[in-house]
Design a protein around this motif. Structure first.
Motif, PDB file in Angstrom:
ATOM      1  N   UNK A  14      58.097 -11.601 -51.832  1.00 46.44           N
ATOM      2  CA  UNK A  14      58.277 -10.217 -52.289  1.00 46.44           C
ATOM      3  C   UNK A  14      59.618 -10.015 -52.991  1.00 46.44           C
ATOM      4  N   UNK A  15      59.610  -9.137 -54.005  1.00 55.05           N
ATOM      5  CA  UNK A  15      60.887  -8.746 -54.614  1.00 55.05           C
ATOM      6  C   UNK A  15      61.643  -7.823 -53.657  1.00 55.05           C
ATOM      7  N   UNK A  16      62.949  -7.694 -53.836  1.00 53.97           N
ATOM      8  CA  UNK A  16      63.765  -6.886 -52.916  1.00 53.97           C
ATOM      9  C   UNK A  16      63.267  -5.455 -52.709  1.00 53.97           C
ATOM     10  N   UNK A  17      62.738  -4.816 -53.740  1.00 54.83           N
ATOM     11  CA  UNK A  17      62.285  -3.426 -53.583  1.00 54.83           C
ATOM     12  C   UNK A  17      61.094  -3.342 -52.630  1.00 54.83           C
ATOM     13  N   UNK A  18      60.169  -4.281 -52.769  1.00 56.62           N
ATOM     14  CA  UNK A  18      59.014  -4.271 -51.869  1.00 56.62           C
ATOM     15  C   UNK A  18      59.400  -4.753 -50.476  1.00 56.62           C
ATOM     16  N   UNK A  19      60.361  -5.632 -50.410  1.00 55.23           N
ATOM     17  CA  UNK A  19      60.860  -6.100 -49.116  1.00 55.23           C
ATOM     18  C   UNK A  19      61.475  -4.935 -48.334  1.00 55.23           C
ATOM     19  N   UNK A  20      62.143  -4.051 -49.041  1.00 51.78           N
ATOM     20  CA  UNK A  20      62.730  -2.861 -48.405  1.00 51.78           C
ATOM     21  C   UNK A  20      61.639  -1.961 -47.837  1.00 51.78           C
ATOM     22  N   UNK A  21      60.528  -1.812 -48.546  1.00 53.03           N
ATOM     23  CA  UNK A  21      59.403  -1.006 -48.069  1.00 53.03           C
ATOM     24  C   UNK A  21      58.837  -1.616 -46.785  1.00 53.03           C
ATOM     25  N   UNK A  22      58.672  -2.930 -46.765  1.00 52.72           N
ATOM     26  CA  UNK A  22      58.164  -3.617 -45.575  1.00 52.72           C
ATOM     27  C   UNK A  22      59.137  -3.422 -44.413  1.00 52.72           C
ATOM     28  N   UNK A  23      60.415  -3.570 -44.692  1.00 57.81           N
ATOM     29  CA  UNK A  23      61.435  -3.389 -43.651  1.00 57.81           C
ATOM     30  C   UNK A  23      61.370  -1.982 -43.060  1.00 57.81           C
ATOM     31  N   UNK A  24      61.283  -0.978 -43.919  1.00 54.80           N
ATOM     32  CA  UNK A  24      61.233   0.413 -43.440  1.00 54.80           C
ATOM     33  C   UNK A  24      59.999   0.650 -42.568  1.00 54.80           C
ATOM     34  N   UNK A  25      58.878   0.096 -42.963  1.00 55.50           N
ATOM     35  CA  UNK A  25      57.641   0.269 -42.198  1.00 55.50           C
ATOM     36  C   UNK A  25      57.741  -0.407 -40.831  1.00 55.50           C
ATOM     37  N   UNK A  26      58.273  -1.606 -40.797  1.00 54.98           N
ATOM     38  CA  UNK A  26      58.434  -2.319 -39.527  1.00 54.98           C
ATOM     39  C   UNK A  26      59.423  -1.568 -38.635  1.00 54.98           C
ATOM     40  N   UNK A  27      60.516  -1.100 -39.202  1.00 56.76           N
ATOM     41  CA  UNK A  27      61.508  -0.347 -38.425  1.00 56.76           C
ATOM     42  C   UNK A  27      60.899   0.928 -37.847  1.00 56.76           C
ATOM     43  N   UNK A  28      60.073   1.619 -38.636  1.00 60.72           N
ATOM     44  CA  UNK A  28      59.428   2.852 -38.168  1.00 60.72           C
ATOM     45  C   UNK A  28      58.494   2.552 -36.995  1.00 60.72           C
ATOM     46  N   UNK A  29      57.714   1.489 -37.129  1.00 64.22           N
ATOM     47  CA  UNK A  29      56.780   1.136 -36.055  1.00 64.22           C
ATOM     48  C   UNK A  29      57.526   0.708 -34.789  1.00 64.22           C
ATOM     49  N   UNK A  30      58.599  -0.029 -34.946  1.00 66.56           N
ATOM     50  CA  UNK A  30      59.377  -0.460 -33.783  1.00 66.56           C
ATOM     51  C   UNK A  30      60.012   0.745 -33.091  1.00 66.56           C
ATOM     52  N   UNK A  31      60.426   1.722 -33.871  1.00 62.93           N
ATOM     53  CA  UNK A  31      60.993   2.943 -33.304  1.00 62.93           C
ATOM     54  C   UNK A  31      59.951   3.695 -32.486  1.00 62.93           C
ATOM     55  N   UNK A  32      58.721   3.777 -32.996  1.00 59.09           N
ATOM     56  CA  UNK A  32      57.636   4.449 -32.265  1.00 59.09           C
ATOM     57  C   UNK A  32      57.338   3.717 -30.957  1.00 59.09           C
ATOM     58  N   UNK A  33      57.308   2.404 -31.016  1.00 60.06           N
ATOM     59  CA  UNK A  33      57.045   1.611 -29.809  1.00 60.06           C
ATOM     60  C   UNK A  33      58.158   1.822 -28.797  1.00 60.06           C
ATOM     61  N   UNK A  34      59.385   1.815 -29.270  1.00 58.36           N
ATOM     62  CA  UNK A  34      60.531   2.004 -28.378  1.00 58.36           C
ATOM     63  C   UNK A  34      60.493   3.377 -27.707  1.00 58.36           C
ATOM     64  N   UNK A  35      60.190   4.406 -28.494  1.00 62.65           N
ATOM     65  CA  UNK A  35      60.117   5.751 -27.913  1.00 62.65           C
ATOM     66  C   UNK A  35      59.009   5.863 -26.881  1.00 62.65           C
ATOM     67  N   UNK A  36      57.853   5.285 -27.175  1.00 59.29           N
ATOM     68  CA  UNK A  36      56.734   5.334 -26.237  1.00 59.29           C
ATOM     69  C   UNK A  36      57.072   4.586 -24.953  1.00 59.29           C
ATOM     70  N   UNK A  37      57.714   3.438 -25.084  1.00 51.66           N
ATOM     71  CA  UNK A  37      58.099   2.657 -23.912  1.00 51.66           C
ATOM     72  C   UNK A  37      59.085   3.430 -23.040  1.00 51.66           C
TER      73      UNK A  37
END
Length: 68
Positions: A14-37
């Protein structure tokens, strides 16, 4: 090859711009998991002592009663 390894291979392309999108999505999901836990941990054990028997024992009795 595992699904994780396949994903990592795709990410490497992936180019850096799309890599940033993937990073943001993973970070958002990890945040949701952390809050639920954390929320579940807050309430763990709060029902202790409310019922006169263990939850597993209660479920077993229910199963016996419905079987005959």
């Amino acid at each position: 090859m595992s699904p994780t390894q396949l994903i990592i291979q795709k990410i490497d392309l992936l180019p850096p711009t799309e890599l940033e999108v993937v990073y943001q999505e993973v970070a958002k999901r990890m945040s949701h998991i952390s809050r639920a836990t954390k929320l579940l941990a807050k309430y763990r054990g709060k029902g202790q002592g409310i019922w006169s028997m263990d939850a597993q024992e209660y479920v077993q009795q229910l199963r016996q009663n419905t079987r005959g």
